[in-house]
Design an enzyme around this catalytic site. Sequence first.
Site, PDB file in Angstrom:
ATOM      1  N   THR A   1       0.833  -1.198   0.000  1.00  0.00           N
ATOM      2  CA  THR A   1       0.000   0.000   0.000  1.00  0.00           C
ATOM      3  C   THR A   1       0.868   1.248   0.000  1.00  0.00           C
ATOM      4  OG1 THR A   1      -1.836  -1.068   1.090  1.00  0.00           O
ATOM      5  CG2 THR A   1      -1.576   1.261   1.552  1.00  0.00           C
TER       6      THR A   1
ATOM      7  N   ARG B   1     -14.059  -7.481  -0.349  1.00  0.00           N
ATOM      8  CA  ARG B   1     -13.355  -7.204   0.915  1.00  0.00           C
ATOM      9  C   ARG B   1     -12.792  -5.767   0.902  1.00  0.00           C
ATOM     10  NH1 ARG B   1      -7.834  -5.572   2.254  1.00  0.00           N
ATOM     11  NH2 ARG B   1      -7.369  -6.313   4.334  1.00  0.00           N
TER      12      ARG B   1
ATOM     13  N   GLY C   1     -10.294  -3.117   3.032  1.00  0.00           N
ATOM     14  CA  GLY C   1      -9.287  -3.052   4.090  1.00  0.00           C
ATOM     15  C   GLY C   1      -9.385  -1.767   4.885  1.00  0.00           C
ATOM     16  N   ASP C   2      -8.332  -1.469   5.612  1.00  0.00           N
ATOM     17  CA  ASP C   2      -8.323  -0.284   6.477  1.00  0.00           C
ATOM     18  C   ASP C   2      -8.069   1.012   5.705  1.00  0.00           C
ATOM     19  OD1 ASP C   2      -5.682  -1.349   5.966  1.00  0.00           O
ATOM     20  OD2 ASP C   2      -4.929   0.190   7.329  1.00  0.00           O
TER      21      ASP C   2
ATOM     22  N   THR D   1      -0.219   1.278   6.757  1.00  0.00           N
ATOM     23  CA  THR D   1      -0.058   0.134   5.873  1.00  0.00           C
ATOM     24  C   THR D   1       0.146  -1.118   6.715  1.00  0.00           C
ATOM     25  OG1 THR D   1       1.256  -0.916   4.168  1.00  0.00           O
ATOM     26  CG2 THR D   1       2.428   0.623   5.610  1.00  0.00           C
ATOM     27  N   GLY D   2      -0.454  -2.210   6.268  1.00  0.00           N
ATOM     28  CA  GLY D   2      -0.297  -3.447   7.019  1.00  0.00           C
ATOM     29  C   GLY D   2      -1.521  -4.313   6.840  1.00  0.00           C
TER      30      GLY D   2
ATOM     31  N   GLY E   1      -4.884  -5.150   7.079  1.00  0.00           N
ATOM     32  CA  GLY E   1      -5.977  -4.202   7.294  1.00  0.00           C
ATOM     33  C   GLY E   1      -6.958  -4.538   8.398  1.00  0.00           C
TER      34      GLY E   1
HETATM   35  N1  ASP Z   1      -3.682  -2.222   4.588  1.00  0.00           N
HETATM   36  C1  ASP Z   1      -3.927  -2.789   3.285  1.00  0.00           C
HETATM   37  C2  ASP Z   1      -5.168  -3.628   3.334  1.00  0.00           C
HETATM   38  O1  ASP Z   1      -5.356  -4.356   4.286  1.00  0.00           O
HETATM   39  C3  ASP Z   1      -2.807  -3.636   2.799  1.00  0.00           C
HETATM   40  C4  ASP Z   1      -1.481  -2.944   2.774  1.00  0.00           C
HETATM   41  O2  ASP Z   1      -1.190  -2.099   3.626  1.00  0.00           O
HETATM   42  O3  ASP Z   1      -0.678  -3.262   1.875  1.00  0.00           O
HETATM   43  O4  ASP Z   1      -5.909  -3.594   2.386  1.00  0.00           O
END
Ligand code: ASP
Length: 319
Positions: A182, A210, A212-213, A233-234, A236
């Site tokens: 991300t 789906r 994410g965050d 980022t991480g 989610g």
């Molecule tokens: N946070 C993002 C998600 O869960 C993924 C990412 O940070 O790469 O969609």
Amino acid sequence: MNPFSIAIHGGAGTIVKEDMTAELEAAYLKALQQALDAGYAILEKNGTAADAVVAATISLEDNSLFNAGKGSVITKKGEHEMDAAIMEGKMMSAGAIAGVKNVRNPVLLAKEVMINSRHVFLSGDGAREFAIKQGVKIEPDEYFFSQFRYDQWKAMRDSDTYALDHTQQGVDNLMKDKKFGTVGAVASDSFGNIAAATSTGGMTNKKFGRIGDSPVIGAGTYANNKTVAVSCTGHGEPFIKAVAAYDVSCLVEYKGLSIEQAMYEVVHKKLIALEGEGGMIGVDAQNNIAMLFNSAGMYRGMKKSTGEYALGIYKDMIK
Ligand code: ASP
């Protein structure tokens, strides 16, 4: 001119030097530098923090090294579904989109939602219809394709899990390269306003629909001039449960912590307790920047008008 600053990220995860070639490392550093420059150039010309985070995010979206825009990961159904958000801290205006296909720069669509719709959050076909109405650029499916993401997905598509969920048995064997790619940016402009933007393709093999965050205001993206602008980022799901970005803001607002201290609480304590791997970047209106992660690495960079500058991938800064 008052001081200004910008920070960017290109995702966190198991990013270790042993898995990196010198060529690839140089390509990542160049991409980070370009994104920093794109945002900084706006701030230098007295532009707004919101415009700076959009410019930096577009630069990262257009680069297939990152999981946003071109190069987005592939869903269980074999498609691209992108999420993005922007928030500016003066009026606390926000715009977000989720599950959008074929939009070249999802962050631009999020900005359109913020400025030109009466809504905060649009999803799926409605978001796409709005993109067309607003003249936001649409690209064919091929534009988003990258061989690397396709290979990642092919290794996982018959399983019922999604990549980067490190707790799932077997995924590690399928996915040597565990990364959250991300992208995001935070900035503080010469008017004392701050903003944050985040854009993502989500997670490989994620279920159709789906979210994410990243586009969820308060989870992956948040900005308030009184406190902090944050882009995460991480993984989610834990970031949503932790209301991660807003929690940093709350710790600054109600507990009087510095942004570094507040981010430490969330990244190294709250998210760890929820098995939430990843990181975040933040800036406040006084140009304090924090970039913390609990994973092995995070693509990141920052530049301040006062001269501070740094680029990093692993634990220690490279430049
Ligand atoms: N946070 C993002 C998600 O869960 C993924 C990412 O940070 O790469 O969609």
